[in-house]
Design an enzyme around this catalytic site. Structure first.
Site, PDB file in Angstrom:
ATOM      1  CG  ASP A  64      35.836  54.420  46.382  1.00 38.37           C
ATOM      2  OD1 ASP A  64      36.525  54.776  47.357  1.00 38.37           O
ATOM      3  OD2 ASP A  64      34.594  54.477  46.376  1.00 38.37           O
ATOM      4  N   GLY A  65      39.801  53.388  46.801  1.00 37.32           N
ATOM      5  CA  GLY A  65      40.502  52.468  47.675  1.00 37.32           C
ATOM      6  C   GLY A  65      40.526  52.896  49.128  1.00 37.32           C
ATOM      7  CE  LYS A  66      35.240  55.104  50.852  1.00 37.47           C
ATOM      8  NZ  LYS A  66      34.927  54.510  49.548  1.00 37.47           N
ATOM      9  NE  ARG A  67      44.575  50.308  49.144  1.00 39.43           N
ATOM     10  CZ  ARG A  67      43.550  49.547  48.856  1.00 39.43           C
ATOM     11  NH1 ARG A  67      42.374  49.798  49.391  1.00 39.43           N
ATOM     12  NH2 ARG A  67      43.676  48.527  48.031  1.00 39.43           N
TER      13      ARG A  67
END
Length: 305
Positions: free
Chosen positions: A104-107
């Site tokens: 879960d990095g929301k890059r």
């Protein structure tokens, strides 16, 4: 292709849930913290070691019950490079135990920068002499689609080559999500437009279960929109946050699933991580308490389908 490996594991375990590994140091039992801080002078080293020990205990307790884990990068980044090492070790350990790993990095970025994110989290990094090696090597990554196709194309290319997946933020679970996501673009809200883009981005990557490599994050706290998006996005697999601590229940998440019971995986983080604290258990029983909560969650959701 797509999320076939995840769906197959969900079916095998009869459990459409994912455990979020978002470990604050205060979540880690005192006996683990005490042992780690007695061994390392550097507090970041000690914190990273304590979290890794905690994560491994949770993974051991959950791996035959829960199909996937979802470590949130921020909870590792806050402990410096040592924390990021723990993230890599956690991903590797979970995969060794047969679990599907969603980072879960929301890059989000474009061009060479997005290619670098794709290589780091899902693909391989080119090293000296042309050697290619995986860095973090998760199975899926959460991403922000705000920059459009330029920020997604490098990811879908890696997904196709490496049998990986992405989850694009579509209708998030937080209270203020509607400030932008519910605004109208012509006659449809922004979240519907983003969902339609997920369907388009996933074309050509649809797997045997009918879902592409481009999934969507859709919150349990908005069950009406969840049902609406499930009907509108037949090839888009959902990652559904908001169950438990954020207020979503089994009836709220039920619309995320298709007629075959596929199409979604439901996340719980604090509910599982802190189950021993909530139940008032002895801290050495933290992993057993997490397992019991994961089983309760599974049964709760299955009963609503």
């Amino acid at each position: 292709m797509g999320f076939d490996r995840l769906i197959a594991r969900i079916r095998a375990l009869q459990n459409p849930t994912v455990a979020g590994l978002d470990p604050k140091l205060s979540y880690v039992p005192e006996f683990i913290r005490r042992e780690a801080f007695s061994r390392f002078e550097n507090p970041f080293e000690a914190a990273a070691e304590a979290i890794l020990t905690y994560n491994k205990g949770l993974i051991d307790a959950l791996c035959d019950v829960v199909p996937a884990v979802k470590p949130q990068c921020a909870y590792y980044e806050m402990y410096g490079w040592q924390g990021m090492r723990t993230l890599a070790q956690t991903i590797a350990y979970a995969k060794e135990k047969g679990m599907f790993v969603i980072t879960d990095g929301k890059r989000n970025d474009i061009g060479a920068t997005m290619q670098a994110y794709a290589a780091a989290h899902l693909g391989e990094t080119q090293l000296d002499g042309g050697v290619l090696l995986p860095a973090f090597d998760a199975d899926a990554l959460t991403v922000n689609g705000y920059l459009g196709t330029d920020g997604i194309a490098p990811l879908t290319e890696v997904c196709t080559k490496k049998d990986k997946g992405i989850f694009v933020l579509v209708k998030t679970s937080n209270p203020s999500s509607g400030e932008l996501q519910d605004r109208l673009l012509g006659e449809e809200p922004v979240y519907r437009a983003m969902g339609a883009m997920c369907e388009r981005w996933g074309e050509g990557t649809v797997g045997q279960y009918g879902y592409s490599a481009v999934g969507a994050v859709v919150g349990a706290t908005y069950p009406q929109q969840l049902e609406e998006l499930r009907a509108a996005l037949p090839h888009t697999f959902f990652l559904v946050p908001g169950y438990g601590a954020q207020g979503g229940g089994a009836k709220d998440v039920a619309p995320a699933f298709d007629k075959n019971g596929d199409g979604a995986i439901i996340n719980s983080s604090r509910g599982i991580l802190c189950a021993y604290q909530k139940a008032g258990c002895e801290e050495h029983a933290y992993a057993e308490a997490a397992r019991k909560e994961a089983i309760r969650m599974r049964d709760d959701i299955i009963s609503a389908l």
